[in-house]
Each structure stands twice: as structure tokens, then as C-alpha cells.
Design a protein around this motif. Structure first.
Motif, mmCIF file in Angstrom:
data_model
loop_
_atom_site.group_PDB
_atom_site.id
_atom_site.type_symbol
_atom_site.label_atom_id
_atom_site.label_comp_id
_atom_site.label_asym_id
_atom_site.label_seq_id
_atom_site.Cartn_x
_atom_site.Cartn_y
_atom_site.Cartn_z
ATOM 1 N N GLU A 305 54.787 39.485 85.382
ATOM 2 C CA GLU A 305 54.933 39.887 84.003
ATOM 3 C C GLU A 305 54.013 41.494 84.543
ATOM 4 O O GLU A 305 52.759 41.004 84.208
ATOM 5 N N GLY A 306 54.187 42.451 83.958
ATOM 6 C CA GLY A 306 53.195 43.297 83.573
ATOM 7 C C GLY A 306 53.443 44.250 82.652
ATOM 8 O O GLY A 306 54.329 44.794 81.654
ATOM 9 N N ALA A 307 52.249 45.213 81.712
ATOM 10 C CA ALA A 307 52.408 46.275 81.228
ATOM 11 C C ALA A 307 52.493 47.816 82.205
ATOM 12 O O ALA A 307 51.129 47.875 82.356
ATOM 13 N N TRP A 308 52.480 48.457 81.577
ATOM 14 C CA TRP A 308 52.250 50.456 81.279
ATOM 15 C C TRP A 308 51.481 50.792 80.279
ATOM 16 O O TRP A 308 51.529 50.560 79.241
ATOM 17 N N ILE A 309 50.594 51.700 80.953
ATOM 18 C CA ILE A 309 49.556 52.867 80.068
ATOM 19 C C ILE A 309 49.576 53.849 80.687
ATOM 20 O O ILE A 309 49.114 54.281 81.428
ATOM 21 N N LEU A 310 48.958 55.079 79.469
ATOM 22 C CA LEU A 310 49.397 56.126 80.067
ATOM 23 C C LEU A 310 48.187 56.595 79.273
ATOM 24 O O LEU A 310 47.634 56.042 78.583
ATOM 25 N N ALA A 311 47.945 58.240 79.849
ATOM 26 C CA ALA A 311 46.685 58.505 79.456
ATOM 27 C C ALA A 311 46.493 59.038 77.967
ATOM 28 O O ALA A 311 47.677 58.814 77.627
ATOM 29 N N ASP A 312 45.287 58.234 77.703
ATOM 30 C CA ASP A 312 44.591 58.591 76.152
ATOM 31 C C ASP A 312 46.017 57.298 75.268
ATOM 32 O O ASP A 312 45.967 57.298 74.084
ATOM 33 N N ALA A 359 54.819 44.840 70.924
ATOM 34 C CA ALA A 359 54.727 44.424 72.238
ATOM 35 C C ALA A 359 55.530 44.319 72.647
ATOM 36 O O ALA A 359 55.528 44.323 74.084
ATOM 37 N N GLU A 360 57.230 43.831 73.101
ATOM 38 C CA GLU A 360 57.869 43.892 73.957
ATOM 39 C C GLU A 360 58.019 44.717 74.620
ATOM 40 O O GLU A 360 59.196 45.250 76.090
ATOM 41 N N LYS A 361 58.262 46.419 73.987
ATOM 42 C CA LYS A 361 58.666 47.596 75.121
ATOM 43 C C LYS A 361 57.200 47.599 75.225
ATOM 44 O O LYS A 361 57.934 49.082 76.499
ATOM 45 N N LEU A 362 56.361 47.529 75.664
ATOM 46 C CA LEU A 362 55.243 47.420 76.959
ATOM 47 C C LEU A 362 55.128 47.462 78.197
ATOM 48 O O LEU A 362 54.234 47.200 78.573
ATOM 49 N N LEU A 363 56.333 46.000 77.707
ATOM 50 C CA LEU A 363 56.760 45.535 79.866
ATOM 51 C C LEU A 363 56.971 46.803 80.537
ATOM 52 O O LEU A 363 58.014 47.715 80.193
#
Length: 459
Positions: A305-312, A359-363
Motif C-alpha cells: 500500500e502506498g500514498a502519493w504526495i504532490l509538490a507543496d 485519508a482514504e483518498k490519499l492511497l
């Protein structure tokens, strides 16, 4: 001189302070798997039991941690520069965004992180801010140490072991309910700020929600220890006496569902756990411990399982062993959780996206039995970032081989289990657990195990 289609890489070990100590760190274990890197480490006294080892960079042309071709003196960057079209592929070279930001270079940076202490409370600047911060540091210090490139740094982290992370802000309505229920949290903010936030939390537009979160973050991140330390101590005392499910009872209504909470903890239990880890590591006078606890989502993920992180985007990984991949940059603005004002607090407050998804939308979404894995043994991670995608291939004794159709761009990969023979065209390398490799663009790839392979690629 020939141009190999597949090579073993010599990774770059990064002894960052949040890492697990000594041989507990997967980064240290993986470093010793590559003969030339092991030799370098042994010349320096070996892996030290009291030294943390936070990261190993497995597919990197970045100046802060360049990989090289194992058994040679050639860097990966120099190998690619010999024939960029051959190694990177015409699609990558012809991509206007990639050509602008990463001319004749890998567009991504591929790593394994192994940590049991929170990473700094941080975000990564977009390209415009990155260039400004780079220029400002050069003028101020005469050289660049913290900001050495101008690229944006969106990233993903995928768990190799149970993984906990702070990622993004809680949605305003959820956050308002939690703050109202915890008197200690209310003490961190001005009454007028809270009342304004409460009034808008239930029906705020996206922009209004972001503005309200900015006000809260501005106030808490600028607090001095004399103000927040008594609050931290009071909260610790009440947790010890009453327990997390009483103190943070309202938060349990927002316990993430499914894969965002793979540990099965209540939200209250998770809040207490990350609070205690942060305080044990950085003490009661680090504002990051309380700022992250109050405002941020806490994800608890299992392997895969993982998470995505955009700039800023605001984030701080807490503990775990993970595959991390990001755009080819090493920029960070941070304050708290062990870091003092890298890039400046005012810049930190101004630059954040204030993204506030549940939180669920960050996967990170993924697809098993990816069509480019002809035997159906490969998972494709659908990364919402232009620079890269991820894949994971699991080879078992009953299904020991996979064939990957040619990828548009280059693949950097690591073996995380077993021994895997990787063939590209007529060339092969056999790698064991912890060893990394590189395959050029536009060539079919065969994997033979049993074993497990993770890779980053441009597509």
C-alpha cells in the motif's frame, strides 16, 4: 565501447538521522549486498551499531547521491550521457516537460527508506519556488547546500513493511470536531481563529477551507516552546491517566477505512502512538510533534500500500521500510520533527497546498496482472505524477518467470527477495536481495526467480 542494455548499479547509502540503527536498517543491509559498496563501507569501519542509516538511493543521477555502474568507475549519469536516445528513449527525450526539467537525464529518483523515527515535517517546493530558494541560498551563503536544484519533487511512498505516515491535512469538518473535543488542542490557537474556523468548516468552499487551514497552521507552527510545551505535558498526563480512546474519543469516528488503516487501530490509538514516537525522538520542545498530531491525516499501510504526495503537500513519514520514488530533485522546506526552519517558516506557511482529502483518498491506486506483464505477475502503480510509474513483480517457485513488454523509458529496479535473473535482449544480470539495476528504454525484459522486484520507470 559497447552500450549495455542492462547493468547492475552501485547504490548510494545515506546515513540520515531518522534511519534505523546499524543492521536493523534495510538501507544498511541493502548496501552490503553490492560488493563495491560493501568494500567502501568496510574501509570506513563497517556498518556501525549506533549509526542510523535512513536511505539507500538505488536509481539516482542526482549530485547528492549518484549511483554508478557496478564494477566500473562510470556513473549512471555518464552511462546515459553516452547515448541519451538509446538509454532514455525517444518518448522521454521528446517530452517537452521532461526535456525542460531533466535534459538528457532520469526524470526520477528511486530509493528505499528504512526508519523508526519521524522524518522532518516537510513539503517540497514546486519548480518556481525551488529556483527562488536556490538563488536566495546562493546569495546568502555563497553556495548551495539545502537547495541544489530547481526541480519540483512530487513523490510516492509504498510500504515494504508496516508503514505509518502523516500525509496532508484532515478535512476541515473532521478537524473541527476533533479540536472541539480536546481542550489541549484548543489552547494552541487564538479564540478568534478557532471561532472563524468552526463557522466555516461545515460549508466552506475548497479555497475557503484551504485559507482556514492556513490560519491554523500559521498559528501552531509559529508557537514558541514556552507556549506549547505545557500543552504537550498536560496532554501526556491525561493520556497516561485516561487513555487514548477517552482523550481522543471524537477522532474514532474518523478512523480511516480499509487500506488507509491496515493496522486496524482506532484513530485515537494511532494518534497516541505517533505522538509518543515523536516525543521520544525529538522531545517536548519540538513543535512538529503537536502540529502534526492536531492537523494531519495518519495513514497506516501494509506491504504494497502506498500514498502519493504532490509538490507543496505537507507530510512526514513516521516509521517503516518503504520504496520511495520522486521527481529527480532533493529540495525540501521543513520545520519541526528534528529540523529547524529549512527554507524559512514563512515560506513553509505560504507554499503549502493545504490539500485536505480524507485519508482514504490519499492511497496510490494500482492494477494487478498489468497487461505489460505477459505472465500476469506484475502490479502497476498508477502514479499521478508525470515523471514516473512504479511496478512490483512477484516470482514464486510455481510461477518463476515474467516477461515485461518494452517500456517507453528507462527502468531502475531493486531485488527485495530471492535471486532474480534480469534479461534485456541478449544481455543478463543476476541480482540478489538488496541489489539494484538499470535497463534501457524500448527493450523487452525477462525476469526469472523466484524473487521479488520493484522498479521505477518512465511511461
Amino acid at each position: 565501447m559497447s552500450s549495455p542494455s542492462v547493468v547492475q548499479l552501485k547504490p548510494f547509502l545515506q546515513p540520515f538521522p531518522y534511519g534505523r540503527n546499524g543492521m536493523q536498517s534495510w538501507a544498511a543491509q541493502y548496501a552490503l549486498a553490492t560488493p563495491s559498496l560493501k568494500a567502501d563501507i568496510e574501509k570506513d569501519g563497517g556498518i556501525k551499531d549506533t549509526q542510523p542509516y535512513g536511505e539507500i538511493w538505488l536509481g539516482s543521477t542526482h549530485k547528492n547521491g549518484p549511483c554508478s555502474v557496478e564494477g566500473t568507475d562510470q556513473s549512471l549519469a555518464d552511462l546515459i550521457a553516452r547515448d541519451p536516445s538509446f538509454y532514455l528513449g525517444q518518448k522521454l527525450i521528446g517530452d517537452e516537460q521532461m526535456a525542460s526539467q531533466y535534459p538528457h537525464d532520469l526524470p526520477y529518483l528511486f530509493k528505499v527508506l528504512s526508519f523508526d523515527k519521524p522524518l522532518p515535517l516537510q513539503c517540497h517546493p514546486d519548480k518556481g519556488l525551488g529556483a527562488r530558494l536556490m538563488d536566495e541560498e546562493k546569495r546568502r551563503e555563497g553556495k548551495n547546500e539545502n537547495f541544489v536544484d530547481s526541480n519540483a519533487k512530487p513523490e510516492v511512498g509504498v510500504a515494504l513493511s508496516p508503514f505509518t505516515a502523516f500525509v496532508g491535512f484532515r478535512p476541515p469538518q473532521q478537524l473541527a470536531t476533533i479540536i472541539k473535543s480536546v481542550p489541549e488542542f484548543q489552547e494552541l490557537f487564538q479564540d478568534a481563529t478557532l471561532q472563524s474556523f468552526y463557522a466555516s468548516a461545515g460549508n466552506a468552499s475548497e479555497d475557503e477551507g484551504k485559507a482556514a487551514l492556513r490560519s491554523l497552521f500559521h498559528e501552531v507552527i509559529n508557537l514558541k516552546p514556552a507556549t506549547f510545551k505545557p500543552v504537550v505535558q498536560k496532554l501526556q498526563g491525561r493520556l497516561a491517566k485516561e487513555g487514548a480512546d477517552t482523550v481522543f474519543a471524537a477522532a474514532n469516528a474518523f478512523t480511516p477505512k480499509g487500506d488507509a488503516n491496515a493496522s486496524g487501530e482506532t484513530e485515537a490509538a494511532a494518534m497516541q502512538r505517533v505522538f509518543e514516537i515523536s516525543l521520544k525522538t525529538y522531545g517536548e520542545e519540538d513543535v512538529g510533534s503537536i502540529a502534526a498530531l492536531v492537523l494531519m491525516n495518519i495513514l497506516r499501510m501494509r506491504k504494497g500500500e502506498g500514498a502519493w504526495i504532490l509538490a507543496d503537500d505537507l507530510h512526514a513519514y513516521v516509521e517503516g521500510d518503504i520504496i520511495e520514488c520522486m521527481a529527480n530533485s532533493d529540495n525540501m522546506v521543513a520545520h519541526g520533527l528534528g529540523t529547524e526552519e529549512q527554507g524559512g517558516i514563512s515560506t513553509f506557511v505560504q507554499m503549502l497546498s493545504y490539500r485536505h482529502l480524507p485519508a482514504e483518498k490519499l492511497l496510490l491506486e494500482y492494477e494487478d496482472k498489468w497487461k505489460q506483464g505477459r505472465k500476469g505477475l506484475t502490479r502497476h502503480y498508477k502514479v499521478p505524477i508525470a515523471e514516473f510509474d512504479l511496478l512490483a513483480t512477484t516470482l514464486t517457485s510455481s510461477q518463476p518467470a515474467e516477461e515485461l513488454s518494452a517500456l517507453d523509458g528507462p527502468l531502475c529496479f531493486v531485488v527485495t527477495e530471492g535471486n532474480v535473473r534480469v534479461t534485456a535482449g541478449s544481455e543478463s544480470v543476476t541480482l540478489s536481495k538488496g541489489q539494484a539495476g538499470f535497463v534501457r528504454a524500448n527493450i523487452d525484459i525477462s525476469l526469472e526467480g523466484p524473487g521479488e522486484v520493484w522498479g521505477a520507470f518512465y511511461q
